[in-house]
Design a protein around this motif. Structure first.
Motif, short mmCIF file in Angstrom:
data_model
loop_
_atom_site.label_atom_id
_atom_site.label_comp_id
_atom_site.label_asym_id
_atom_site.label_seq_id
_atom_site.Cartn_x
_atom_site.Cartn_y
_atom_site.Cartn_z
N TRP A 199 41.98 42.25 32.80
CA TRP A 199 42.17 42.49 34.23
C TRP A 199 40.84 42.82 34.87
O TRP A 199 40.05 43.59 34.32
N GLY A 200 40.59 42.24 36.03
CA GLY A 200 39.37 42.53 36.78
C GLY A 200 39.58 43.70 37.73
O GLY A 200 40.61 44.38 37.70
N SER A 201 38.59 43.93 38.56
CA SER A 201 38.69 45.01 39.55
C SER A 201 39.60 44.57 40.68
O SER A 201 39.49 43.44 41.17
N PRO A 202 40.49 45.46 41.12
CA PRO A 202 41.36 45.10 42.24
C PRO A 202 40.54 44.79 43.49
O PRO A 202 39.58 45.51 43.79
N ALA A 203 40.90 43.72 44.19
CA ALA A 203 40.19 43.32 45.41
C ALA A 203 41.10 43.58 46.60
O ALA A 203 42.15 42.95 46.75
#
Lengths: 205, 205
Positions: free
Chosen positions: B177-181
């Motif tokens: 999972w990446g950083s929430p945008a």
């Protein structure tokens, strides 16, 4: 979900380039069957590997649907109802042809190998005549393809739910290559070649 | 490829837990069609979302095949012929049922939401009666399922190709999972809640 059909061939090739596994849908005795398989492609066709698929299909002249999907993340809205996913997907329809010509088998295997692991075709031992004869490949024209790309933000930011004061946005998901893990049978002193080692940490999609 | 069929239900649930997207295979007017869709599941059934799928299927009583595949990496052997992939895959067969009961729709939507984004069901606004009525869900029993797991090293480490002195091993691929945008429409000062923010860097499969 903000979902857009695309008709530019560049979008099709971008999805095929980003994906690693295709899902091959066939009808076997009237029953749908969906099997994962690796693939390669050139400008005209997609090559599929897989004994299961080949067994069901070889010589059958039956229609298939090949779908390649890359998940890019979740759309987290203020309301559950507006949740969705961002993804890129290509569906290719047609009647695949078993590849039997040794030159085309080599071509298809090279594309398959280089798609998943660029550089391996020149590094590893190439197939012998006997191995080629045991290789099951299918070729499917790219002529009938449909591409969908969803790349959006939550759609309830300007509606009544905005007043709820909830966080909303995208949660991306990214595939990356890990560190190569040597075969336990590998003698000491043989390092992973640069075309493998340099992928560590790189995006796989 | 070292590929093993599994019959332990725990393996089925492990694949369903690890995957995020299912590929739904249907037969539409005799043509196979494979569409990606999100899903949720309980101990008895898998719930599928997707208007395309529902449109083709609602009330049709037609058999489907739902396949969930998680790619774990490449098997890079000394010879091209022995290359392969490590993956976990579940195929579920059966005749899905459109979910129409409001309580079951809520149950299915909760499972779908919580599978992709645990914590969102309690955080986001839940579906209204009208939204529920517009929700298309299919329920498919898990009774007929087949699981395959390939988790192997190259198989040519003790054959003649070992003498080639080439590197061989596994190249893992990992989804994270990446950083929430944040939604561009989000007012300043609303931070991503912990159940979203803490996923950054976590494995998605």
């Amino acid at each position: 979900m903000k979902e857009n059909g695309r008709s530019d061939p560049a979008d099709l090739f971008a999805v095929l380039a980003a994906g690693l596994v295709a899902h091959l849908g066939v009808v076997v005795d009237g029953h749908p069957m969906v099997v994962p398989t690796v693939y390669g492609y050139d400008t005209e066709r997609i090559f599929l590997h897989g004994s299961v698929a080949s067994r069901s299909l070889t010589g059958a002249g039956q229609e298939v649907c090949v779908t390649v999907t890359v998940l890019d993340g979740l759309i987290l809205a203020r309301s559950v109802f507006e949740h969705g996913v961002n993804y890129r997907s290509a569906m290719i329809y047609g009647i695949p042809r078993p590849v039997t010509d040794p030159d085309e088998l080599l071509h298809g295997l090279r594309l398959l190998t280089e798609h998943a692991a660029p550089g391996q075709w020149d590094y590893a031992r190439r197939p012998s005549r006997k191995e080629l004869a045991a290789t099951r490949l299918l070729a499917l024209p790219l002529a009938e393809a449909s591409v969908k790309i969803s790349d959006g933000d939550p759609s309830d930011g300007d509606g009544p739910d905005a007043a709820l004061g909830l966080w909303a946005g995208r949660l991306p998901v990214v595939s990356t290559w890990g560190s190569p893990a040597p075969d336990p049978l590998l003698p000491p002193g043989i390092e992973a070649p640069p075309h493998i080692a340099r992928r560590t940490g790189e995006r796989a999609n």
